[in-house]
Structures are given as structure tokens and as C-alpha cells.
Design a protein around this motif. Sequence first.
Motif, PDB file in Angstrom:
ATOM      1  N   SER A 285       0.027 -10.952   5.443  1.00 19.85           N
ATOM      2  CA  SER A 285      -1.332 -10.518   5.763  1.00 19.85           C
ATOM      3  C   SER A 285      -1.840 -11.226   7.020  1.00 19.85           C
ATOM      4  O   SER A 285      -1.316 -12.270   7.425  1.00 19.85           O
ATOM      5  CB  SER A 285      -2.274 -10.827   4.600  1.00 19.85           C
ATOM      6  OG  SER A 285      -2.493 -12.234   4.499  1.00 19.85           O
TER       7      SER A 285
ATOM      8  N   THR B 161      -6.029  -4.982  -0.072  1.00 18.88           N
ATOM      9  CA  THR B 161      -6.993  -5.763  -0.836  1.00 18.88           C
ATOM     10  C   THR B 161      -6.243  -6.865  -1.586  1.00 18.88           C
ATOM     11  O   THR B 161      -5.023  -6.816  -1.739  1.00 18.88           O
ATOM     12  CB  THR B 161      -7.751  -4.894  -1.849  1.00 18.88           C
ATOM     13  OG1 THR B 161      -6.812  -4.419  -2.839  1.00 18.88           O
ATOM     14  CG2 THR B 161      -8.413  -3.701  -1.156  1.00 18.88           C
ATOM     15  N   ARG B 162      -6.973  -7.847  -2.072  1.00 20.40           N
ATOM     16  CA  ARG B 162      -6.321  -8.923  -2.830  1.00 20.40           C
ATOM     17  C   ARG B 162      -5.638  -8.363  -4.076  1.00 20.40           C
ATOM     18  O   ARG B 162      -4.576  -8.827  -4.490  1.00 20.40           O
ATOM     19  CB  ARG B 162      -7.350  -9.991  -3.217  1.00 20.40           C
ATOM     20  CG  ARG B 162      -7.807 -10.827  -2.026  1.00 20.40           C
ATOM     21  CD  ARG B 162      -8.670 -12.004  -2.463  1.00 20.40           C
ATOM     22  NE  ARG B 162      -9.085 -12.796  -1.327  1.00 20.40           N
ATOM     23  CZ  ARG B 162      -8.362 -13.772  -0.785  1.00 20.40           C
ATOM     24  NH1 ARG B 162      -7.176 -14.068  -1.287  1.00 20.40           N
ATOM     25  NH2 ARG B 162      -8.813 -14.456   0.255  1.00 20.40           N
ATOM     26  N   GLU B 163      -6.264  -7.335  -4.687  1.00 22.08           N
ATOM     27  CA  GLU B 163      -5.668  -6.738  -5.881  1.00 22.08           C
ATOM     28  C   GLU B 163      -4.344  -6.061  -5.536  1.00 22.08           C
ATOM     29  O   GLU B 163      -3.352  -6.179  -6.261  1.00 22.08           O
ATOM     30  CB  GLU B 163      -6.637  -5.718  -6.504  1.00 22.08           C
ATOM     31  CG  GLU B 163      -7.884  -6.320  -7.133  1.00 22.08           C
ATOM     32  CD  GLU B 163      -8.913  -6.778  -6.096  1.00 22.08           C
ATOM     33  OE1 GLU B 163      -8.799  -6.364  -4.908  1.00 22.08           O
ATOM     34  OE2 GLU B 163      -9.814  -7.548  -6.472  1.00 22.08           O
TER      35      GLU B 163
ATOM     36  N   ARG C 255      -2.384  -6.794  -3.023  1.00 21.72           N
ATOM     37  CA  ARG C 255      -1.415  -7.829  -2.698  1.00 21.72           C
ATOM     38  C   ARG C 255      -0.843  -8.447  -3.966  1.00 21.72           C
ATOM     39  O   ARG C 255       0.361  -8.723  -4.054  1.00 21.72           O
ATOM     40  CB  ARG C 255      -2.059  -8.900  -1.812  1.00 21.72           C
ATOM     41  CG  ARG C 255      -2.297  -8.438  -0.381  1.00 21.72           C
ATOM     42  CD  ARG C 255      -3.216  -9.371   0.375  1.00 21.72           C
ATOM     43  NE  ARG C 255      -2.723 -10.730   0.415  1.00 21.72           N
ATOM     44  CZ  ARG C 255      -3.412 -11.756   0.906  1.00 21.72           C
ATOM     45  NH1 ARG C 255      -4.631 -11.547   1.398  1.00 21.72           N
ATOM     46  NH2 ARG C 255      -2.900 -12.965   0.929  1.00 21.72           N
ATOM     47  N   SER C 256      -1.684  -8.645  -4.974  1.00 20.48           N
ATOM     48  CA  SER C 256      -1.211  -9.194  -6.244  1.00 20.48           C
ATOM     49  C   SER C 256      -0.239  -8.237  -6.925  1.00 20.48           C
ATOM     50  O   SER C 256       0.787  -8.650  -7.464  1.00 20.48           O
ATOM     51  CB  SER C 256      -2.398  -9.478  -7.173  1.00 20.48           C
ATOM     52  OG  SER C 256      -3.242 -10.469  -6.623  1.00 20.48           O
TER      53      SER C 256
END
Length: 460
Positions: free
Chosen positions: A397, A447-449, A451-452
Motif C-alpha cells: 500500500s 480499504t483496511r478491510e 487488505r485484511s
Amino acid sequence: MERPVTEADLTFECVPDTDQSFENALAKARDGDRLTVDDAVELLTTGTDIDGIDRRRKEQVLEAADRRRAEVVGEEVTFVANLNNNVTTACNVGCLFCNFKDSAHTFETDYEGEMTGFTKTPAESREIVADAVDRGIYEVTSVSGLHPAFVLDEEHREILEGHPNPKEVNYIPADRYETDPGTYVEQMAAMSVDGVHVHSMTPEEGYHARRGTDLTYEEVYSRLQDAGLDTVPGTAAEILVDEVRDVICPGKIGTDEWLEAMEAAASVGLGLTATIMYGHVENEAHRAVHLQRIRELQDRVDGAITEFVPLSFIHQNTPLFEHDVVSGGASTDEDELMIAVSRLFLDNVDHVQSSWVKYGDEQGLKMLNCGADDFMGTILSEEITKRAGGTYGEFRSFEEYVDLITSIGRTPVERSTDYDRRRAIDADDPPFGPELGPNADGTPLLTREERSERAVLADD
């Protein structure tokens, strides 16, 4: 039955034996003189007068390279917002360093075993690239297997279908396969979405796109350029010495043809990158000759090569390792010296890349103090290294880039493929996302979600 070649069997005519001294080579490097092959050998070995790597000498080479990097490009570390969209893993060339490919016959409709690879239609490629462009990327890199049904265009298909022995020119009709990859022209056009930069068609793929015809490389690359191709990746170079290629990729084009294809691409106005894939059967003399051939090519193409990319051989899942032709890859010392000597030898190539995919974050950052100044790209997918046994992930990122680059006191800079457009990023002004793409607005690519979710899938 003939016994397979192993590491102990290998002998080469080109060996790291010179009349130069390490001290003279280092002095020339520090003074900015154009280095010879013998100079490069002395620097890569830290002196042929000793066995193994001398740590003090190695640090002197790294210091000279880092100083040269600062003189040429300053303190910026660049990276690009990009996507890898490899079209197919189907291939029957049989390179021994590769675990990306899958035997082409396993993709045929009547194959009864398990098929583990993939082929994408042009429509699927377009959908993948369009989604990434909407997220903010502006470069798509595509390097694929040499699928027997893959042709340049419909004219090329007609020529191959009329060949008296199509298999002789590695052609099998698309209707024999579960999925039709289309033509190279169709794939280039499909990936050319909203002004995205298409970086594709290595010299090996260029050869595949003209096989069985009298088309020149200039004609092939002109048609691809008209379809949307912007620059050509200088992969498939491996080591540009034929005695090495005869061992690791005997089915591939030779050194002269690789150089011919690259010159042809530049002659029609396409930009180039160049690579070396080292750390397998070759020695330091082969690496030095490779650097000389890249430097001479850059002189001939008037600076069309924007960057040089040293690629450390990932050995774990490759036939070379499985067949005992090699016992491992390059050492960390060799990696650092390869980056450093590339910077010092290639006095006509401004940018040297450090690959976090090959080296990981910590060592990738170290390379930025050994002569490298570019840190690759976001790469929303990276199948080739992963299949060979690489473990360093598939996505980086902008936030991670800013954190990593500023941690070594350098300036993170978003750049275009050709380095003509640049944007220095203020580490105190989050959130971080691309701004140079046609649909980029500065928001993060994922988004962080998301990426998770990708991290979980990668672990699985």
C-alpha cells in the motif's frame, strides 16, 4: 538413459578470472570512469585474488554505489501504482528456473487430470484492469506463458493454421482448449483502459507473436503499439550469455534475438526496461557480461531503457533446484553487490530497482542504500515469484511505502512508468493513495478491510 546434469557437472568457458585488481576497479568506480567487464568482475567478487566475499571490500563497493546513486537521482525513492495481470500460465517452453508455468496440454478440453493454472479471456483481463484503474492504478504489467493458441492477430492465426505442421511452430488451435486467450492484439486492447499504461510483451512473447512467419519484430511491436502497448519489459533476459541460457532455458530465444527484439521495440517508439535474473548456475563473469550487453543496448537505443531491475533467483519450487542443478539462490552479499555494481556499471541508466517481492522489506530497504533508488510498485497481484516459492506478499500500500521509505530518511515519490511524472508525498499528510492515475483521487487503493481479506487469502 542419460543422467540429468547436476551442479557438479557444470563447466563454462566464461569464468571470473581477470588481470585487473580490485583496488584499480574500485578507484575507477569512485572516479566515475566507465567500467570494463573485468572491473565489474573484481567488484562483484570483491577481488578475484581472494576466496569468498571480503566484507571490508564489499562495504567499499556499496558505499561507492550509494554515493553514485545520490549524485544521479538524489534522495528520492520512487514507486508506481500498478497491477500485474498475467494472462495465462499455459506454456510448453520448459525453462528450468520457472515454476509459474503449467504444461500447456493440461489446458486442453480432453485432458483428464487436474488443471491448476489459469487462462484469462480478453474480456476478463479488461474487467480486472478496469477495476484496478477505478481504484487508482495507472500501470498494468502483463507477462504470460507461451500458450500454443496465443497469436499476434487474426492474420497471424491464418498463417499458422495454413502451416503444413502447426505443432512444429508451437501452434494449436484455440478450440482445443477450455479457454481461448484471444490474440495478443486483443489482450493489449482489452487492458488499455482509460489511459492506463500497458507494460507488456517481453522479447520472448514478441518472438511467440511472430513465430512461423516472416514478420519482423518492428512489425510485431508496431501492431501491438497500435493496440495499446506502451512499454516493453526487459524480462526473459535471465543471463544474456548463451552458455548459461543453454542450461537454464534451452527452449528460449538466444541472446542476440533478445537484443534484436528490444532494439526493434525501441525503434518504433516503445520505452523499455531491462532485467537480470541471477543467483542460479551463472558466475560473476556472466553477470558482468550481461551488464555490458545492457549498457551497449542502451547506447544503441538512445536511452530508451528507463530502469534496470536485478531479480534474485527464487529457487525453492523450481526444476533447477528439484533436479539438483542448483543448491540454492544468491546470498545476501551477492544481492547487495549485484545492486551496487549495476549502479556503478550502468552509467547510462538512471534508475536501479530494489524488489521487495524478491528481497522482502528489510533487505529491500537495505538495497536502497546500495545503489537502488526505485522500490517497485503496489502490484495488486504477483503470481510468478509466489509460485517459485517467494514469501513476501502480493500487495504494497501507499501507506506502507511512506512508512518504509521515510524510515531510512528518504523521500517517498509516486512516479509514472516512464519517470516523467513525479509527486513527492508528505509523510505528515495522510491518508496516502495514488494521484497520477486517470481515476486516482488520493484515496488508498484498498480499504483496511480489503487488505485484511487479502492477507487471510494469502495465508491460506
